[in-house]
Design a protein around this motif. Structure first.
Motif, PDB file in Angstrom:
ATOM      1  N   CYS A  47       9.261  24.478  38.721  1.00 19.70           N
ATOM      2  CA  CYS A  47       9.615  25.717  38.018  1.00 19.70           C
ATOM      3  C   CYS A  47       9.126  25.701  36.577  1.00 19.70           C
ATOM      4  O   CYS A  47       9.910  25.796  35.616  1.00 19.70           O
ATOM      5  N   ASP A  48       7.835  25.593  36.427  1.00 24.28           N
ATOM      6  CA  ASP A  48       7.180  25.624  35.120  1.00 24.28           C
ATOM      7  C   ASP A  48       6.502  26.980  34.979  1.00 24.28           C
ATOM      8  O   ASP A  48       5.669  27.351  35.821  1.00 24.28           O
ATOM      9  N   PRO A  49       6.827  27.772  33.944  1.00 26.53           N
ATOM     10  CA  PRO A  49       6.219  29.098  33.805  1.00 26.53           C
ATOM     11  C   PRO A  49       4.704  29.052  33.692  1.00 26.53           C
ATOM     12  O   PRO A  49       4.026  30.031  34.038  1.00 26.53           O
ATOM     13  N   ARG A  50       4.149  27.942  33.233  1.00 26.56           N
ATOM     14  CA  ARG A  50       2.691  27.833  33.145  1.00 26.56           C
ATOM     15  C   ARG A  50       2.060  27.815  34.526  1.00 26.56           C
ATOM     16  O   ARG A  50       0.879  28.138  34.683  1.00 26.56           O
ATOM     17  N   LEU A  51       2.840  27.450  35.523  1.00 28.90           N
ATOM     18  CA  LEU A  51       2.385  27.478  36.914  1.00 28.90           C
ATOM     19  C   LEU A  51       2.777  28.788  37.585  1.00 28.90           C
ATOM     20  O   LEU A  51       1.939  29.497  38.144  1.00 28.90           O
ATOM     21  N   LEU A  52       4.051  29.131  37.521  1.00 27.78           N
ATOM     22  CA  LEU A  52       4.552  30.298  38.246  1.00 27.78           C
ATOM     23  C   LEU A  52       4.023  31.608  37.680  1.00 27.78           C
ATOM     24  O   LEU A  52       3.836  32.578  38.419  1.00 27.78           O
ATOM     25  N   LEU A  53       3.788  31.648  36.365  1.00 26.25           N
ATOM     26  CA  LEU A  53       3.363  32.900  35.720  1.00 26.25           C
ATOM     27  C   LEU A  53       1.967  32.786  35.130  1.00 26.25           C
ATOM     28  O   LEU A  53       1.613  33.535  34.213  1.00 26.25           O
ATOM     29  N   ALA A  54       1.161  31.888  35.649  1.00 30.62           N
ATOM     30  CA  ALA A  54      -0.190  31.689  35.132  1.00 30.62           C
ATOM     31  C   ALA A  54      -0.995  32.983  35.161  1.00 30.62           C
ATOM     32  O   ALA A  54      -1.074  33.654  36.187  1.00 30.62           O
ATOM     33  N   GLY A  55      -1.563  33.348  34.013  1.00 29.64           N
ATOM     34  CA  GLY A  55      -2.382  34.548  33.936  1.00 29.64           C
ATOM     35  C   GLY A  55      -1.598  35.840  33.829  1.00 29.64           C
ATOM     36  O   GLY A  55      -2.188  36.913  33.835  1.00 29.64           O
ATOM     37  N   ARG A  56      -0.292  35.758  33.750  1.00 26.01           N
ATOM     38  CA  ARG A  56       0.539  36.965  33.670  1.00 26.01           C
ATOM     39  C   ARG A  56       1.440  36.910  32.433  1.00 26.01           C
ATOM     40  O   ARG A  56       2.665  36.843  32.520  1.00 26.01           O
ATOM     41  N   ASP A  57       0.806  36.963  31.276  1.00 26.64           N
ATOM     42  CA  ASP A  57       1.560  36.938  30.023  1.00 26.64           C
ATOM     43  C   ASP A  57       2.487  38.136  29.887  1.00 26.64           C
ATOM     44  O   ASP A  57       3.471  38.076  29.138  1.00 26.64           O
ATOM     45  N   ASP A  58       2.197  39.211  30.628  1.00 30.48           N
ATOM     46  CA  ASP A  58       3.055  40.401  30.561  1.00 30.48           C
ATOM     47  C   ASP A  58       4.449  40.141  31.117  1.00 30.48           C
ATOM     48  O   ASP A  58       5.398  40.874  30.810  1.00 30.48           O
ATOM     49  N   LEU A  59       4.585  39.083  31.943  1.00 26.45           N
ATOM     50  CA  LEU A  59       5.874  38.793  32.558  1.00 26.45           C
ATOM     51  C   LEU A  59       6.673  37.731  31.818  1.00 26.45           C
ATOM     52  O   LEU A  59       7.877  37.625  31.998  1.00 26.45           O
ATOM     53  N   ARG A  60       6.000  36.959  30.995  1.00 23.60           N
ATOM     54  CA  ARG A  60       6.679  35.833  30.362  1.00 23.60           C
ATOM     55  C   ARG A  60       7.830  36.286  29.473  1.00 23.60           C
ATOM     56  O   ARG A  60       8.916  35.705  29.490  1.00 23.60           O
ATOM     57  N   THR A  94      21.500  25.535  45.402  1.00 22.45           N
ATOM     58  CA  THR A  94      21.463  25.065  44.025  1.00 22.45           C
ATOM     59  C   THR A  94      20.047  25.220  43.483  1.00 22.45           C
ATOM     60  O   THR A  94      19.141  24.471  43.865  1.00 22.45           O
ATOM     61  N   THR A  95      19.841  26.200  42.615  1.00 18.54           N
ATOM     62  CA  THR A  95      18.494  26.492  42.124  1.00 18.54           C
ATOM     63  C   THR A  95      18.069  25.502  41.049  1.00 18.54           C
ATOM     64  O   THR A  95      18.899  24.990  40.301  1.00 18.54           O
ATOM     65  N   PRO A  96      16.766  25.229  40.962  1.00 17.94           N
ATOM     66  CA  PRO A  96      16.262  24.343  39.910  1.00 17.94           C
ATOM     67  C   PRO A  96      16.459  24.990  38.540  1.00 17.94           C
ATOM     68  O   PRO A  96      16.587  26.210  38.425  1.00 17.94           O
ATOM     69  N   ILE A  97      16.469  24.159  37.512  1.00 20.81           N
ATOM     70  CA  ILE A  97      16.510  24.718  36.163  1.00 20.81           C
ATOM     71  C   ILE A  97      15.168  25.381  35.869  1.00 20.81           C
ATOM     72  O   ILE A  97      14.138  25.044  36.464  1.00 20.81           O
ATOM     73  N   TYR A  98      15.182  26.349  34.981  1.00 22.09           N
ATOM     74  CA  TYR A  98      13.947  27.040  34.604  1.00 22.09           C
ATOM     75  C   TYR A  98      14.001  27.331  33.113  1.00 22.09           C
ATOM     76  O   TYR A  98      14.995  27.913  32.647  1.00 22.09           O
ATOM     77  N   PRO A  99      13.003  26.926  32.354  1.00 20.36           N
ATOM     78  CA  PRO A  99      11.808  26.181  32.780  1.00 20.36           C
ATOM     79  C   PRO A  99      12.112  24.717  33.058  1.00 20.36           C
ATOM     80  O   PRO A  99      13.110  24.181  32.593  1.00 20.36           O
TER      81      PRO A  99
END
Length: 291
Positions: free
Chosen positions: A139-152, A197-202
């Motif tokens: 659950c790293d935003p650099r992986l999950l949201l790669a190329g989508r800065d509009d969502l970060r 039990t969800t992982p922590i994010y980030p």
């Protein structure tokens, strides 16, 4: 495939020429359908051996189409490509003779689809297809949201549970967002949440590896004596190898590659230690040792 995906997940389909040491650093209670008392501890006394298979999902749509994420409504959760669905069907056939009791899966759609093909091929009944949030993607935003800065900025540090399925629960998503993708497998039963039990994010890579190990060990304990498959992500297979061979540096995990773990009862009826029943490359997982 986007280069950032390889950057975040070093054990996913890297070239054979990649130095093994490069993977040592990252390049970037739900429903229980079988009571714990029935499966915990030693398990069924008549069972003399157990096998646990940790498997990576099949080929992803964003690996087939490297601009897929740009217009995707949920870019963090790509489905299988047509190639990936074929890989899943082919992988399923090799487990028909393994007497599999349960199939566990990460909640990400590519893992649900991969596990659906296995469940369908094995003809498992309702209640034998279980979802594990702790086996989810790093659950790293650099992986999950790669190329989508509009969502970060929108997702920020909100728990992944809040946005994974656009605010829906898993059960709601099964009938809505996930239904079209799962329908492609023709599976006749529905997956059920076993550990929510969800992982922590980030999340950092070191945290994810510990999470994977804890959950694999929990499944081994709670389902003692049962043969199970856990469909998950590449880094989780790295964790599975290192649980039983800490010296191994995993540097590649093929799509639908798997790590087979095995144990037997000794003469007193107690379980022996788990063993890793494959060599590097034998089941699509590659590792080496420092010289």
């Amino acid at each position: 495939m986007r280069s950032l995906v390889g950057w975040c997940c070093p054990c996913l389909d890297v070239a054979d020429t990649v130095a093994p040491q490069s993977v040592l650093e990252p390049l970037v209670n739900g429903r229980h359908v079988v009571t714990r008392s029935a499966n915990s501890g030693e398990g069924p006394i008549e069972v003399l051996e157990q096998n646990v298979y940790c498997m990576r999902h099949g080929h992803r749509q964003d690996e087939e189409e490297d601009v897929w994420h740009i217009s995707a409504a949920r870019p963090w959760d790509p489905p299988l490509s047509a190639k990936g669905r074929q890989q899943a069907r082919e992988a399923a056939t090799q487990f028909k003779s393994k007497n599999i009791d349960y199939v566990f899966t990460s909640p990400f759609v590519r893992c649900l689809q991969t596990s659906a093909e296995i469940v369908d091929e094995l003809g498992l009944e309702q209640g034998r297809w279980l979802v594990l949030w702790p086996m989810a993607e790093l659950c790293d935003p650099r992986l999950l949201l790669a190329g989508r800065d509009d969502l970060r900025g929108i997702l920020s540090k909100r728990p992944i549970r809040e946005w994974m399925w656009n605010g829906q629960t898993f059960e709601q998503a099964l009938s809505d967002l996930l239904a079209p993708e799962l329908a492609l497998s023709g599976v006749r039963i529905r997956p059920e949440m076993w550990n929510d039990t969800t992982p922590i994010y980030p999340e950092k890579i070191e945290q994810a590896l510990k999470r994977y190990e804890r959950q694999i060990r929990l499944v081994c304990k709670e389902f003692a004596g049962r043969n199970v498959i856990i469909v998950t992500h590449g880094e989780a297979l790295r964790a599975a190898v290192n649980m039983y061979d800490a010296r191994a540096a995993v540097y590649e995990v093929k799509h639908t590659g798997h790590v087979p773990l095995h144990r037997e009862r000794d003469s007193s009826g107690a379980w022996d230690q788990w063993s890793l029943c494959c060599t590097s490359g034998q089941t699509g997982v590659y590792w080496s040792y420092a010289t």
